[in-house]
Design an enzyme around this catalytic site. Structure first.
Site, PDB file in Angstrom:
ATOM      1  N   ASP A   8       0.875  -1.154   0.000  1.00  0.00           N
ATOM      2  CA  ASP A   8       0.000   0.000   0.000  1.00  0.00           C
ATOM      3  C   ASP A   8       0.925   1.219   0.000  1.00  0.00           C
ATOM      4  OD1 ASP A   8      -2.321   1.589   0.268  1.00  0.00           O
ATOM      5  OD2 ASP A   8      -2.010   1.695   2.435  1.00  0.00           O
ATOM      6  N   ASP A  10       0.132   5.082   0.983  1.00  0.00           N
ATOM      7  CA  ASP A  10       0.062   6.040   2.080  1.00  0.00           C
ATOM      8  C   ASP A  10       0.043   5.322   3.427  1.00  0.00           C
ATOM      9  OD1 ASP A  10       0.037   8.584   3.074  1.00  0.00           O
ATOM     10  OD2 ASP A  10      -2.131   8.810   3.009  1.00  0.00           O
TER      11      ASP A  10
END
Length: 213
Positions: A8, A10
């Site tokens: 992922d 952020d």
């Protein structure tokens, strides 16, 4: 056997949460809708149109699908202006070292993010060269916890889902990883999520776990 790692973006490799908050807050204020950091927290890992629905829970009137799309577009345009100011200094500590070690060890690397701005962010952070694939909001129809973003990343990498591990910081991402049949590493809030396979206090913790696998 794990052959690929899907990250992922952020909260795992970079911190742009304050920019998202600023963009959603500006959008809400413009519409006279109450918005705070608690509401913003619910938007983590969620697709843009789903975020609009959450934002509008406190709206004083119903919004049409056209109006919702306009809000999403406004937020993204404002967010993209804020992105002009990000640089490698926004990379989370230790992330570059981990990426270098994984590449040296022969792992295939990808980003799996609901953000439609993932490639722009990677370019500004000067991280693009580390990744063999980017699956993001531009090539998926369903946001996390739907596994689509991770399944497409595996397809791009040319590996099976069972050969992938995902690194996430949000419960929705962990659910998506498990639904895809992948090993789930959790950071931050996701570290204590019941579905998480391996909890990380720092991204570097993934290295010894993979070495022992």
């Amino acid at each position: 056997m794990i052959k690929a790692i899907i990250f992922d973006l952020d909260g795992v490799l970079v911190t742009t949460d304050t920019l998202h908050y600023a963009a959603w807050k500006e959008t809400a204020d413009r519409e006279g809708i109450y918005f705070d950091r608690k509401i913003n927290h619910r938007l983590r890992g969620v697709g843009r149109m789903e975020c609009v629905d959450i934002l509008l829970e406190r709206a004083r009137r119903p919004y049409s699908s056209v109006e919702k799309a306009a809000l999403a577009q406004h937020k993204n345009a404002y967010y993209q202006r804020l992105l002009e100011f990000i640089s490698p200094k926004n990379i989370l500590p230790g992330a570059v070292s981990v990426l270098e070690q994984l590449k040296a060890a022969g792992y295939r690397l990808a980003v799996g993010s609901s953000s439609a701005n993932a490639k722009t962010i990677l370019e500004k952070l000067q991280l693009s060269a580390y990744f063999d694939a980017v699956s993001d909001g531009n090539n998926i129809s369903h946001s996390k916890p739907n596994p689509e973003v991770f399944l497409k990343a595996a397809e791009m990498l040319g590996v099976s889902p069972a050969e992938c591990a995902v690194v996430e910081d949000a419960p929705a991402g962990i659910e998506a990883a498990k639904a895809a049949g992948m090993v789930a590493f959790g950071m931050g809030e996701a570290a204590t999520y019941p579905m998480t396979d391996h909890s990380l206090t720092a991204l570097s913790g993934i290295i010894p776990i993979l070495q022992q696998a």
